[in-house]
Design a protein around this motif. Structure first.
Motif, PDB file in Angstrom:
ATOM      1  N   LEU A 159     -37.736 -77.819 -10.868  1.00  0.00           N
ATOM      2  CA  LEU A 159     -39.163 -77.837 -10.639  1.00  0.00           C
ATOM      3  C   LEU A 159     -39.702 -76.493 -11.652  1.00  0.00           C
ATOM      4  CD1 LEU A 159     -41.240 -77.920  -7.301  1.00  0.00           C
ATOM      5  CD2 LEU A 159     -41.786 -76.055  -9.374  1.00  0.00           C
ATOM      6  N   LEU A 160     -40.506 -77.046 -12.644  1.00  0.00           N
ATOM      7  CA  LEU A 160     -40.896 -75.969 -13.594  1.00  0.00           C
ATOM      8  C   LEU A 160     -42.556 -75.924 -13.431  1.00  0.00           C
ATOM      9  CD1 LEU A 160     -39.753 -75.973 -17.413  1.00  0.00           C
ATOM     10  CD2 LEU A 160     -42.067 -76.181 -16.759  1.00  0.00           C
ATOM     11  N   GLU A 161     -43.007 -74.512 -13.555  1.00  0.00           N
ATOM     12  CA  GLU A 161     -44.377 -74.327 -13.500  1.00  0.00           C
ATOM     13  C   GLU A 161     -44.761 -73.380 -14.776  1.00  0.00           C
ATOM     14  OE1 GLU A 161     -46.904 -72.820  -9.940  1.00  0.00           O
ATOM     15  OE2 GLU A 161     -46.191 -71.028 -11.229  1.00  0.00           O
ATOM     16  N   THR A 162     -46.061 -74.034 -15.246  1.00  0.00           N
ATOM     17  CA  THR A 162     -46.492 -73.060 -16.382  1.00  0.00           C
ATOM     18  C   THR A 162     -47.743 -72.811 -15.933  1.00  0.00           C
ATOM     19  OG1 THR A 162     -47.602 -75.173 -17.500  1.00  0.00           O
ATOM     20  CG2 THR A 162     -45.202 -74.447 -18.252  1.00  0.00           C
ATOM     21  N   SER A 163     -48.162 -71.646 -16.439  1.00  0.00           N
ATOM     22  CA  SER A 163     -49.678 -71.053 -15.897  1.00  0.00           C
ATOM     23  C   SER A 163     -50.118 -70.228 -16.982  1.00  0.00           C
ATOM     24  CB  SER A 163     -49.379 -70.434 -14.541  1.00  0.00           C
ATOM     25  OG  SER A 163     -48.649 -69.505 -14.759  1.00  0.00           O
ATOM     26  N   GLY A 164     -51.207 -70.574 -17.458  1.00  0.00           N
ATOM     27  CA  GLY A 164     -51.967 -69.898 -18.370  1.00  0.00           C
ATOM     28  C   GLY A 164     -53.448 -69.978 -18.389  1.00  0.00           C
ATOM     29  N   PHE A 165     -54.157 -69.779 -19.632  1.00  0.00           N
ATOM     30  CA  PHE A 165     -55.563 -69.779 -19.442  1.00  0.00           C
ATOM     31  C   PHE A 165     -56.349 -70.590 -20.665  1.00  0.00           C
ATOM     32  CE2 PHE A 165     -53.628 -65.834 -17.913  1.00  0.00           C
ATOM     33  CZ  PHE A 165     -54.328 -65.618 -16.745  1.00  0.00           C
ATOM     34  N   ASN A 166     -55.477 -71.312 -21.163  1.00  0.00           N
ATOM     35  CA  ASN A 166     -56.105 -72.082 -22.274  1.00  0.00           C
ATOM     36  C   ASN A 166     -55.400 -73.454 -22.112  1.00  0.00           C
ATOM     37  OD1 ASN A 166     -56.358 -73.819 -24.642  1.00  0.00           O
ATOM     38  ND2 ASN A 166     -57.098 -71.658 -25.836  1.00  0.00           N
ATOM     39  N   GLU A 167     -56.073 -74.497 -21.581  1.00  0.00           N
ATOM     40  CA  GLU A 167     -55.597 -75.761 -21.061  1.00  0.00           C
ATOM     41  C   GLU A 167     -55.163 -76.584 -22.522  1.00  0.00           C
ATOM     42  OE1 GLU A 167     -56.670 -79.855 -18.822  1.00  0.00           O
ATOM     43  OE2 GLU A 167     -58.019 -78.084 -18.714  1.00  0.00           O
ATOM     44  N   THR A 168     -55.643 -76.339 -23.572  1.00  0.00           N
ATOM     45  CA  THR A 168     -55.164 -77.264 -24.719  1.00  0.00           C
ATOM     46  C   THR A 168     -54.039 -76.533 -25.216  1.00  0.00           C
ATOM     47  OG1 THR A 168     -57.555 -77.755 -25.155  1.00  0.00           O
ATOM     48  CG2 THR A 168     -56.055 -77.840 -26.839  1.00  0.00           C
ATOM     49  N   HIS A 169     -54.073 -75.101 -25.350  1.00  0.00           N
ATOM     50  CA  HIS A 169     -53.019 -74.520 -25.986  1.00  0.00           C
ATOM     51  C   HIS A 169     -51.506 -74.913 -24.964  1.00  0.00           C
ATOM     52  CE1 HIS A 169     -50.169 -70.959 -25.736  1.00  0.00           C
ATOM     53  NE2 HIS A 169     -50.318 -71.026 -27.166  1.00  0.00           N
ATOM     54  N   ASP A 170     -51.801 -74.771 -23.637  1.00  0.00           N
ATOM     55  CA  ASP A 170     -50.712 -74.814 -22.676  1.00  0.00           C
ATOM     56  C   ASP A 170     -50.106 -76.502 -22.757  1.00  0.00           C
ATOM     57  OD1 ASP A 170     -51.478 -72.283 -22.051  1.00  0.00           O
ATOM     58  OD2 ASP A 170     -52.054 -72.502 -20.146  1.00  0.00           O
ATOM     59  N   SER A 171     -51.111 -77.481 -22.835  1.00  0.00           N
ATOM     60  CA  SER A 171     -50.629 -78.684 -22.941  1.00  0.00           C
ATOM     61  C   SER A 171     -49.768 -78.967 -24.058  1.00  0.00           C
ATOM     62  CB  SER A 171     -51.949 -79.634 -22.798  1.00  0.00           C
ATOM     63  OG  SER A 171     -52.714 -79.305 -21.460  1.00  0.00           O
ATOM     64  N   GLU A 172     -50.142 -78.281 -25.221  1.00  0.00           N
ATOM     65  CA  GLU A 172     -49.506 -78.567 -26.641  1.00  0.00           C
ATOM     66  C   GLU A 172     -48.150 -77.941 -26.425  1.00  0.00           C
ATOM     67  OE1 GLU A 172     -51.946 -76.774 -29.747  1.00  0.00           O
ATOM     68  OE2 GLU A 172     -53.404 -78.348 -29.722  1.00  0.00           O
ATOM     69  N   LYS A 173     -48.064 -76.758 -25.861  1.00  0.00           N
ATOM     70  CA  LYS A 173     -46.749 -76.321 -25.898  1.00  0.00           C
ATOM     71  C   LYS A 173     -45.810 -76.938 -24.801  1.00  0.00           C
ATOM     72  CE  LYS A 173     -46.155 -71.840 -25.879  1.00  0.00           C
ATOM     73  NZ  LYS A 173     -45.935 -70.464 -25.731  1.00  0.00           N
ATOM     74  N   LEU A 174     -46.343 -77.464 -23.762  1.00  0.00           N
ATOM     75  CA  LEU A 174     -45.519 -78.204 -22.750  1.00  0.00           C
ATOM     76  C   LEU A 174     -45.195 -79.619 -23.242  1.00  0.00           C
ATOM     77  CD1 LEU A 174     -44.493 -78.305 -19.738  1.00  0.00           C
ATOM     78  CD2 LEU A 174     -46.779 -79.094 -18.928  1.00  0.00           C
ATOM     79  N   ASN A 175     -46.010 -80.341 -24.009  1.00  0.00           N
ATOM     80  CA  ASN A 175     -45.881 -81.646 -24.566  1.00  0.00           C
ATOM     81  C   ASN A 175     -44.768 -81.385 -25.501  1.00  0.00           C
ATOM     82  OD1 ASN A 175     -47.519 -83.019 -22.888  1.00  0.00           O
ATOM     83  ND2 ASN A 175     -49.177 -82.654 -24.398  1.00  0.00           N
ATOM     84  N   SER A 176     -44.733 -80.399 -26.312  1.00  0.00           N
ATOM     85  CA  SER A 176     -43.874 -80.140 -27.293  1.00  0.00           C
ATOM     86  C   SER A 176     -42.535 -79.818 -26.655  1.00  0.00           C
ATOM     87  CB  SER A 176     -44.009 -78.997 -28.120  1.00  0.00           C
ATOM     88  OG  SER A 176     -43.061 -78.581 -29.156  1.00  0.00           O
ATOM     89  N   PHE A 177     -42.451 -79.051 -25.583  1.00  0.00           N
ATOM     90  CA  PHE A 177     -41.258 -78.689 -24.998  1.00  0.00           C
ATOM     91  C   PHE A 177     -40.578 -80.095 -24.486  1.00  0.00           C
ATOM     92  CE2 PHE A 177     -39.733 -78.229 -20.380  1.00  0.00           C
ATOM     93  CZ  PHE A 177     -38.516 -77.318 -20.596  1.00  0.00           C
ATOM     94  N   LEU A 178     -41.542 -80.895 -23.608  1.00  0.00           N
ATOM     95  CA  LEU A 178     -41.128 -82.333 -23.240  1.00  0.00           C
ATOM     96  C   LEU A 178     -40.417 -83.086 -24.143  1.00  0.00           C
ATOM     97  CD1 LEU A 178     -43.819 -83.019 -20.586  1.00  0.00           C
ATOM     98  CD2 LEU A 178     -41.544 -82.055 -20.104  1.00  0.00           C
ATOM     99  N   GLU A 179     -41.156 -83.189 -25.223  1.00  0.00           N
ATOM    100  CA  GLU A 179     -40.424 -84.106 -26.370  1.00  0.00           C
ATOM    101  C   GLU A 179     -39.250 -83.454 -26.933  1.00  0.00           C
ATOM    102  OE1 GLU A 179     -43.198 -83.985 -29.269  1.00  0.00           O
ATOM    103  OE2 GLU A 179     -44.835 -85.142 -28.323  1.00  0.00           O
ATOM    104  N   SER A 180     -38.893 -82.215 -26.646  1.00  0.00           N
ATOM    105  CA  SER A 180     -37.538 -81.666 -27.315  1.00  0.00           C
ATOM    106  C   SER A 180     -36.525 -81.851 -26.089  1.00  0.00           C
ATOM    107  CB  SER A 180     -37.786 -80.155 -27.266  1.00  0.00           C
ATOM    108  OG  SER A 180     -36.655 -79.658 -27.630  1.00  0.00           O
ATOM    109  N   ILE A 181     -36.810 -81.620 -24.791  1.00  0.00           N
ATOM    110  CA  ILE A 181     -35.570 -81.758 -23.932  1.00  0.00           C
ATOM    111  C   ILE A 181     -35.621 -83.366 -23.652  1.00  0.00           C
ATOM    112  CG2 ILE A 181     -36.111 -79.655 -22.779  1.00  0.00           C
ATOM    113  CD1 ILE A 181     -37.479 -81.156 -20.438  1.00  0.00           C
ATOM    114  N   MET A 182     -36.383 -84.340 -24.032  1.00  0.00           N
ATOM    115  CA  MET A 182     -36.122 -85.670 -23.738  1.00  0.00           C
ATOM    116  C   MET A 182     -35.205 -86.225 -25.100  1.00  0.00           C
ATOM    117  SD  MET A 182     -39.524 -87.380 -22.017  1.00  0.00           S
ATOM    118  CE  MET A 182     -40.641 -86.888 -23.186  1.00  0.00           C
ATOM    119  N   ALA A 183     -35.653 -85.624 -26.229  1.00  0.00           N
ATOM    120  CA  ALA A 183     -34.940 -86.197 -27.227  1.00  0.00           C
ATOM    121  C   ALA A 183     -33.516 -85.631 -27.398  1.00  0.00           C
ATOM    122  CB  ALA A 183     -35.623 -85.393 -28.468  1.00  0.00           C
ATOM    123  N   GLU A 184     -33.049 -84.733 -26.750  1.00  0.00           N
ATOM    124  CA  GLU A 184     -31.790 -84.143 -26.468  1.00  0.00           C
ATOM    125  C   GLU A 184     -31.263 -84.630 -25.169  1.00  0.00           C
ATOM    126  OE1 GLU A 184     -31.034 -79.864 -27.513  1.00  0.00           O
ATOM    127  OE2 GLU A 184     -33.116 -79.861 -27.460  1.00  0.00           O
TER     128      GLU A 184
END
Length: 498
Positions: free
Chosen positions: A317-342
């Motif tokens: 169970l992983l949680e992210t919390s920040g103040f810029n929804e666009t920025h946070d979503s970009e980082k999270l999506n990039s992370f998800l793509e990375s761990i799925m690719a591996e």
């Protein structure tokens, strides 16, 4: 750290707690006969300090104060005092110190190691009437409140002003900030905000002799001599009773996402953690893990659904919390793509709305409650290096085979494992304790871990303290205790071995 060989051969001893027979390699301490026994003259004196509503002598009312929420530890106190001011705490302790009357401070009584209930007939000093939030600075984010303030009350107070508390606990609706600080409570978001040793800026505390120690600084920087407040953070009320707390609070995140992922083995969990730290960085606020037996327990006892169609050995169970929804979503999506690719996860789901976020967190936060519904539960709160983190669960599972249900979960992001061993529909037993202790503590010591990551020592672990602390460290702690509380009236029998 040296392990005393003598403990390996210690005899298991039995004692009565809450009218049940419990076994442990640590016997219930014998009452120290040097402590005075409460009499009517003492109660009459306390009536000159407190009003009648703040003094409880009725046995039926005291019962809830005398035992912990797990009903594992139970004392025999005949008196509960509920002061409303620091001055009243001071007068009570001065009298008790002069008369050598033992006192146990109590907050929300949500602890796991018997630290907040009496062992014998100590006076219970409840801080629940000291529940005022005294001030808040919206520029610095510093809040000052009395020790009996419930954690969730502080969070609710801060939320409309855009701030939040730096710790989040399953017991937040009943635990009190003074108890949190006294036990150095950890919780779910220590990974993001750090421990209370860093977040607490100051405390007001009353020493055993009634001296009021004002260390209630609200400054981020104060480099003048010894940082005395640190003595009271994590010392479990044995050095003084915290009456007020000044704490830095972080801005409340406006963009929160929670992901639930399934992994095939614990090596994948470790790799995902490493990727999350490097790729999510400052928005990573929680990284929890649960093994499959935990999920099965929650499904059995709670009204929740299996998160995925196929069962998996491990869940993150992983949680992210920040103040810029666009920025946070970009980082999270990039992370998800990375761990799925591996191929580091075999299934996953992302929650961005409050309903689904709550559903994901319920899986994690319902584990303790679900275990309690099974029967006797043997709880071990350990810090371990990540390479040995889950091995102890596997070792204990092999050791017990079908004699018990062994589960592992916890704050893997900060190295804190909750090893729980339950025996469904069976009482606590000598056989089970024999199989656990001192093996679990030896394993932890051999890998330079801690036998108490966040729950404290309390009554449960003083005789095992040497598995985490050297003799020189223990002797220094005893010296501090003897200096600050020479009559040993504050929370006796707890934390330090004899």
């Amino acid at each position: 750290m040296m392990i005393k060989n003598g403990l390996n051969k210690c005899l298991q001893k039995k004692f009565i707690v809450n009218n049940k027979l419990f076994y442990s390699s640590q016997a219930k301490p014998t009452r120290d006969s040097s402590y005075a026994i409460i009499n009517n003259n003492d109660i009459e004196h306390f009536k000159t300090i407190l009003d009648s509503h703040s003094i409880i002598t009725d046995a039926s009312e005291i019962d809830g104060f005398n035992q912990d929420w797990m009903k594992k530890y139970k004392g025999n106190s005949n008196l509960v005092l509920k002061p409303k001011t620091t001055d009243q705490v001071s007068k009570i302790l001065k009298y008790c110190n002069d008369k050598k009357i033992a006192v146990v401070p109590q907050g929300g009584n949500t602890g796991m190691v018997g630290g907040s209930v009496p062992v014998h007939d100590e006076i219970i000093l409840s801080l629940s009437n000291m529940s005022k939030i005294e001030k808040f600075d919206p520029v610095t984010g510093v809040v000052v409140c009395q020790a009996g303030t419930v954690l969730e009350t502080i969070d609710s107070y801060l939320s409309p002003m855009g701030y939040t508390v730096p710790l989040d606990l399953g017991a937040k609706g009943s635990c009190q900030i003074g108890g949190n600080v006294s036990t150095n409570a950890g919780g779910l978001r220590l990974l993001r905000y750090g421990s209370l040793h860093g977040n607490v800026l100051g405390v007001e505390a009353v020493l055993a002799d009634g001296t009021i120690l004002d260390c209630l600084s609200t400054l981020r920087k104060d480099n003048t001599g010894y940082d005395l407040k640190q003595l009271f953070i994590g010392s479990e009320g044995t050095l003084g009773i915290i009456t007020k707390v000044a704490m830095i609070t972080p801005p409340k995140p406006t963009s929160v996402n929670v992901g639930l992922f399934a992994c095939q083995d614990f090596n994948q969990v470790k790799t995902v953690l490493s990727r999350a730290k490097s790729q999510l960085g400052d928005i990573l606020s929680a990284f929890e893990f649960m093994d499959r037996p935990c999920i099965d327990l929650v499904l059995k006892h709670q009204q929740v659904q299996d998160p995925f169609d196929e069962k998996s050995p491990f869940y993150i169970l992983l949680e992210t919390s920040g103040f810029n929804e666009t920025h946070d979503s970009e980082k999270l999506n990039s992370f998800l793509e990375s761990i799925m690719a591996e191929n580091l996860i075999i299934d996953g789901s992302l929650a961005t709305d409050s309903k689904n976020i709550s559903a994901f967190w319920k899986l994690r936060e319902s584990i303790t409650e679900s275990l309690g519904k099974e029967g006797a539960v043997y709880k071990y709160d350990l810090s371990l290096p990540i390479e040995q983190f889950y091995s102890i669960v596997e070792l204990m599972r092999a050791k017990f085979n079908d004699k018990a249900n062994v589960v592992g979960f916890g704050h893997v992001g900060d190295g804190n494992l909750h090893l729980n061993i339950s025996t469904p529909k069976k009482p606590y037993s000598k056989e089970i304790f024999d199989m656990i202790e001192p093996f679990v503590y030896q394993y932890t010591s051999e890998h330079r871990g801690s036998i108490s990551a966040e729950h404290g020592v309390g009554l449960m672990k003083p005789d095992f303290l040497h598995y985490s602390k050297s003799n020189n460290s223990i002797n220094l702690m005893k010296s501090i205790k003897n200096t600050m509380d020479p009559n040993n009236i504050l929370n006796p029998y707890k934390v330090l071995p004899k």
